[in-house]
Design a protein around this motif. Structure first.
Motif, PDB file in Angstrom:
ATOM      1  N   VAL A 161      -2.771  12.989  -1.339  1.00  0.00           N
ATOM      2  CA  VAL A 161      -3.916  12.703  -0.460  1.00  0.00           C
ATOM      3  C   VAL A 161      -4.799  11.623  -1.072  1.00  0.00           C
ATOM      4  O   VAL A 161      -5.246  10.702  -0.374  1.00  0.00           O
ATOM      5  N   THR A 162      -5.033  11.701  -2.373  1.00  0.00           N
ATOM      6  CA  THR A 162      -5.842  10.680  -3.049  1.00  0.00           C
ATOM      7  C   THR A 162      -5.194   9.309  -2.953  1.00  0.00           C
ATOM      8  O   THR A 162      -5.869   8.301  -2.707  1.00  0.00           O
ATOM      9  N   THR A 163      -3.896   9.239  -3.127  1.00  0.00           N
ATOM     10  CA  THR A 163      -3.172   7.971  -3.022  1.00  0.00           C
ATOM     11  C   THR A 163      -3.317   7.373  -1.629  1.00  0.00           C
ATOM     12  O   THR A 163      -3.531   6.166  -1.480  1.00  0.00           O
ATOM     13  N   TYR A 209       0.817  -1.215   0.000  1.00  0.00           N
ATOM     14  CA  TYR A 209       0.000   0.000   0.000  1.00  0.00           C
ATOM     15  C   TYR A 209       0.849   1.264   0.000  1.00  0.00           C
ATOM     16  O   TYR A 209       0.390   2.301  -0.435  1.00  0.00           O
ATOM     17  N   CYS A 210       2.071   1.219   0.491  1.00  0.00           N
ATOM     18  CA  CYS A 210       2.906   2.416   0.569  1.00  0.00           C
ATOM     19  C   CYS A 210       3.732   2.650  -0.691  1.00  0.00           C
ATOM     20  O   CYS A 210       4.187   3.761  -0.923  1.00  0.00           O
ATOM     21  N   THR A 211       3.922   1.645  -1.503  1.00  0.00           N
ATOM     22  CA  THR A 211       4.743   1.795  -2.695  1.00  0.00           C
ATOM     23  C   THR A 211       4.216   2.880  -3.637  1.00  0.00           C
ATOM     24  O   THR A 211       4.997   3.722  -4.079  1.00  0.00           O
ATOM     25  N   LEU A 218      -6.153   3.216   1.745  1.00  0.00           N
ATOM     26  CA  LEU A 218      -6.924   2.864   2.943  1.00  0.00           C
ATOM     27  C   LEU A 218      -8.216   2.098   2.640  1.00  0.00           C
ATOM     28  O   LEU A 218      -8.759   1.455   3.529  1.00  0.00           O
ATOM     29  N   VAL A 219      -8.703   2.176   1.412  1.00  0.00           N
ATOM     30  CA  VAL A 219      -9.988   1.556   1.073  1.00  0.00           C
ATOM     31  C   VAL A 219     -10.032   0.060   1.385  1.00  0.00           C
ATOM     32  O   VAL A 219     -10.970  -0.407   2.046  1.00  0.00           O
ATOM     33  N   PRO A 220      -9.070  -0.758   0.967  1.00  0.00           N
ATOM     34  CA  PRO A 220      -9.163  -2.187   1.280  1.00  0.00           C
ATOM     35  C   PRO A 220      -9.130  -2.471   2.781  1.00  0.00           C
ATOM     36  O   PRO A 220      -9.890  -3.312   3.264  1.00  0.00           O
ATOM     37  N   SER A 221      -8.285  -1.769   3.505  1.00  0.00           N
ATOM     38  CA  SER A 221      -8.196  -2.002   4.950  1.00  0.00           C
ATOM     39  C   SER A 221      -9.495  -1.638   5.642  1.00  0.00           C
ATOM     40  O   SER A 221      -9.992  -2.379   6.499  1.00  0.00           O
ATOM     41  N   LEU A 222     -10.071  -0.491   5.274  1.00  0.00           N
ATOM     42  CA  LEU A 222     -11.325  -0.076   5.891  1.00  0.00           C
ATOM     43  C   LEU A 222     -12.483  -0.985   5.472  1.00  0.00           C
ATOM     44  O   LEU A 222     -13.408  -1.217   6.250  1.00  0.00           O
ATOM     45  N   SER A 223     -12.423  -1.506   4.246  1.00  0.00           N
ATOM     46  CA  SER A 223     -13.461  -2.440   3.798  1.00  0.00           C
ATOM     47  C   SER A 223     -13.412  -3.733   4.608  1.00  0.00           C
ATOM     48  O   SER A 223     -14.451  -4.259   5.013  1.00  0.00           O
TER      49      SER A 223
END
Length: 89
Positions: free
Chosen positions: A44-46, A8-10, A51-56
């Protein structure tokens, strides 16, 4: 867990490095405010896309159904987009 963090950080690291190289430029000429704002919005968009998969997964663990999650995601995105459009007029 470290693999997920790296995954996710790459993209974020890539955007930050690209922005830094673009800000300093080959000739060292600084960019104008519009370009810096654009780079900040990309970063910010990145972060939010990462975060979307983790929050899902957190929502699914709490018992939220897929349809509810998708409806809320697109509903609030639509509200924010129309608010932005109406404010910019």
């Amino acid at each position: 867990m470290s693999t997920l963090i790296f995954y996710y950080c790459t993209p974020l690291i890539h955007v930050i490095l690209s922005a830094w190289l673009d800000i300093n430029g080959i000739n060292g000429i600084l960019m104008n405010r519009t370009k810096l704002t654009g780079i900040a919005l990309i970063i910010v968009t990145t972060i939010f896309y990462a975060l979307v998969p983790s929050l899902s997964f957190l929502a699914f663990d709490l018992g939220v159904e897929t349809e509810t999650l998708l409806f809320n995601k697109f509903f609030y995105a639509t509200i924010l987009m129309w608010a932005y459009i109406l404010i910019r007029r």
